[in-house]
Design a protein around this motif. Structure first.
Motif, short mmCIF file in Angstrom:
data_model
loop_
_atom_site.label_atom_id
_atom_site.label_comp_id
_atom_site.label_asym_id
_atom_site.label_seq_id
_atom_site.Cartn_x
_atom_site.Cartn_y
_atom_site.Cartn_z
N THR A 46 9.52 -3.23 -3.24
CA THR A 46 8.31 -3.11 -4.06
C THR A 46 7.70 -1.70 -3.99
O THR A 46 6.50 -1.55 -3.76
CB THR A 46 7.26 -4.14 -3.61
OG1 THR A 46 7.00 -3.95 -2.20
CG2 THR A 46 7.71 -5.56 -3.87
N PRO A 47 8.47 -0.65 -4.19
CA PRO A 47 7.91 0.70 -4.06
C PRO A 47 6.86 1.01 -5.11
O PRO A 47 5.94 1.80 -4.87
CB PRO A 47 9.13 1.61 -4.22
CG PRO A 47 10.08 0.81 -5.06
CD PRO A 47 9.89 -0.60 -4.60
N GLY A 48 6.95 0.40 -6.29
CA GLY A 48 6.01 0.67 -7.36
C GLY A 48 4.62 0.13 -7.09
O GLY A 48 3.67 0.48 -7.79
N LYS A 49 4.50 -0.72 -6.08
CA LYS A 49 3.20 -1.27 -5.71
C LYS A 49 2.52 -0.41 -4.65
O LYS A 49 1.42 -0.72 -4.22
CB LYS A 49 3.39 -2.69 -5.18
CG LYS A 49 2.13 -3.50 -5.06
CD LYS A 49 2.46 -4.94 -4.67
CE LYS A 49 1.20 -5.80 -4.70
NZ LYS A 49 1.51 -7.21 -4.41
N THR A 50 3.18 0.65 -4.23
CA THR A 50 2.69 1.45 -3.12
C THR A 50 2.31 2.86 -3.56
O THR A 50 2.78 3.36 -4.58
CB THR A 50 3.75 1.57 -2.01
OG1 THR A 50 4.80 2.44 -2.45
CG2 THR A 50 4.33 0.22 -1.64
N LEU A 51 1.46 3.47 -2.75
CA LEU A 51 1.16 4.88 -2.85
C LEU A 51 1.11 5.40 -1.42
O LEU A 51 0.54 4.77 -0.54
CB LEU A 51 -0.18 5.12 -3.56
CG LEU A 51 -0.45 6.53 -4.06
CD1 LEU A 51 0.48 6.88 -5.21
CD2 LEU A 51 -1.90 6.67 -4.51
N GLN A 94 12.18 6.49 -4.45
CA GLN A 94 11.46 5.54 -5.30
C GLN A 94 9.99 5.39 -4.91
O GLN A 94 9.22 4.79 -5.67
CB GLN A 94 12.16 4.17 -5.26
CG GLN A 94 12.09 3.44 -3.91
CD GLN A 94 13.26 3.77 -3.01
OE1 GLN A 94 13.69 4.92 -2.94
NE2 GLN A 94 13.78 2.76 -2.32
N PHE A 95 9.58 5.94 -3.78
CA PHE A 95 8.19 5.79 -3.33
C PHE A 95 7.34 6.94 -3.87
O PHE A 95 7.61 8.12 -3.59
CB PHE A 95 8.11 5.79 -1.81
CG PHE A 95 8.59 4.50 -1.19
CD1 PHE A 95 7.71 3.45 -0.97
CD2 PHE A 95 9.93 4.33 -0.84
CE1 PHE A 95 8.14 2.26 -0.42
CE2 PHE A 95 10.38 3.14 -0.28
CZ PHE A 95 9.48 2.10 -0.07
N PRO A 96 6.27 6.64 -4.63
CA PRO A 96 5.38 7.70 -5.12
C PRO A 96 4.55 8.29 -3.98
O PRO A 96 4.00 7.56 -3.15
CB PRO A 96 4.50 6.99 -6.15
CG PRO A 96 4.55 5.55 -5.78
CD PRO A 96 5.89 5.32 -5.15
N LEU A 97 4.46 9.61 -3.96
CA LEU A 97 3.80 10.32 -2.86
C LEU A 97 2.60 11.11 -3.36
O LEU A 97 2.58 11.57 -4.50
CB LEU A 97 4.79 11.29 -2.20
CG LEU A 97 6.13 10.72 -1.75
CD1 LEU A 97 7.02 11.86 -1.25
CD2 LEU A 97 5.96 9.66 -0.68
N VAL A 98 1.63 11.29 -2.46
CA VAL A 98 0.46 12.11 -2.75
C VAL A 98 0.38 13.22 -1.71
O VAL A 98 0.49 12.96 -0.50
CB VAL A 98 -0.84 11.28 -2.71
CG1 VAL A 98 -2.06 12.17 -2.99
CG2 VAL A 98 -0.78 10.14 -3.71
N SER A 99 0.20 14.44 -2.17
CA SER A 99 -0.02 15.57 -1.27
C SER A 99 -1.52 15.81 -1.13
O SER A 99 -2.29 15.48 -2.03
CB SER A 99 0.68 16.83 -1.79
OG SER A 99 0.31 17.08 -3.14
#
Length: 364
Positions: free
Chosen positions: A107-112, A133-138
């Motif tokens: 479920t990578p799309g459910k994560t930030l 596939q995991f979205p990341l925030v800098s």
């Protein structure tokens, strides 16, 4: 929106003393609640939060007096509980580096995932290629430089509660150094700058076990031999208004790719300008000539301190409120949460992996 916040377990939320990531998570969580969202915080039991608390450890790891303890076991327990309850949330916001990747591959799309540390470590590129596939925030644009290929969803600068610190609009007669005594933070530079100016320097900082030898051999002799320098030790939020607000300027003489540098905005919240070396995120945080000065060497720093004392401290505070309040940070994250819910996950299949959990550790 139903949001889970998952911080590391090294410090309380917020920390009692030093601690950047957990402090930011505390401010973000409360701001999201104030904006009307349903937030659940997975943290240690002593957390102070406006959200619903799910206690996953009796206390934070660093100040736990137990002689034998496992940070790996604590975080695996935490992540297992988050996964068990994942269906309760629209978005799960992780602050645990890459630790959770194997747990949430389905479920990578459910994560930030916000990355809070430096990213120029040898083993990190392979991880962020493997789990693209995991979205990341800098937390700054500069932080991204070692891994520009990663799945970046955005950059969100840190923020903090505007009510936490009380500003002081009259410059004091000493310089401040706040945070951690370590080679990359360069307290020796701060001492040299203060000596050249003939100004008092107050150092409020923790000494990690890994930096104890550096402190004893390099910094303590400088403090003991210099009457202008006072070492206070670690301080908590309750002491920072007086410590930072009473200073003429905060010295931030770093010598490493600082991902953000929370102490800079803490000083700004107190109305105190910052004199910082041009490393890492500094040019993104400090507005040169407005909230402080950006310098490249000791000579420039000495000149900048004198100039900083003439800056408008009310404007320093105003710029903090506009750019770095917890509410401003929370609104930026809400935009990313909305994107995460409406965007399909990247068409990138996870590579087969055989990483042993007993080899994974956090780099905070």
């Amino acid at each position: 929106m139903r949001i889970a916040q998952v911080p590391p377990l090294y410090e309380a939320v917020p920390p009692k003393f030093y601690g950047g990531t957990e402090r930011v998570v505390a401010h973000l969580t409360d701001a999201l609640v104030e904006l009307g969202h349903e937030v659940t915080l997975f943290a240690s039991a002593e957390a102070q939060t406006k959200a619903r608390l799910v206690s996953v450890r009796d206390q934070a790891i660093r100040l736990d007096p137990a002689t034998l303890k496992s940070d790996l076991a604590a975080h695996i327990t935490q992540l297992t509980e988050v996964r068990r309850r994942a269906a309760e949330f629209d978005v799960i916001h992780f602050h645990t580096d890459m630790m959770h990747f194997p747990f949430f591959e389905a479920t990578p799309g459910k994560t930030l995932t916000t990355l809070h540390g430096r990213l120029d470590l040898k083993d990190l590129p392979d991880v962020y290629r493997r789990w693209r596939q995991f979205p990341l925030v800098s937390i700054s644009d500069d932080q991204r430089r070692p891994i520009p290929f990663a799945n970046w969803a955005g950059t969100v600068h840190h923020g903090m509660s505007a009510e936490l610190y009380q500003p002081s609009y009259e410059p004091g007669d000493y310089l401040a150094f706040l945070g951690r005594i370590s080679p990359e933070k360069r307290p020796d530079r701060a001492i040299a700058i203060a000596k050249r100016l003939g100004m008092r320097l107050k150092i409020a900082a923790k000494v990690d076990a890994a930096d104890l030898r550096y402190y004893q051999e390099k910094i303590e002799p400088l403090i003991l031999s210099e009457p202008l320098v006072e070492y206070i030790g670690e301080i908590g939020d309750a002491e920072k208004s007086a410590f930072l607000g009473g200073a003429a300027a905060l010295l931030f003489p770093i010598d490493w790719p600082e991902p953000f540098g929370l102490v800079m905005i803490e000083a700004m919240a107190c109305g105190t300008p910052v004199v910082a070396y041009a490393c890492g995120s500094v040019p993104e945080v400090i507005e040169d000539g407005v909230t402080g000065y950006i310098v490249h060497d000791e000579d420039q720093a000495v000149t900048a301190v004198t100039r900083a004392m003439g800056l408008n401290r009310r404007e320093v505070r105003r710029r903090f409120e506009h750019r770095f309040s917890a509410t401003a940070m929370a609104r930026r994250y809400l935009d990313l949460y909305a994107d995460a819910r409406t965007s399909a996950p990247p068409n990138v299949a996870p590579e087969r992996n055989s990483i042993r959990l007993d080899r994974i550790s956090l780099s905070l």
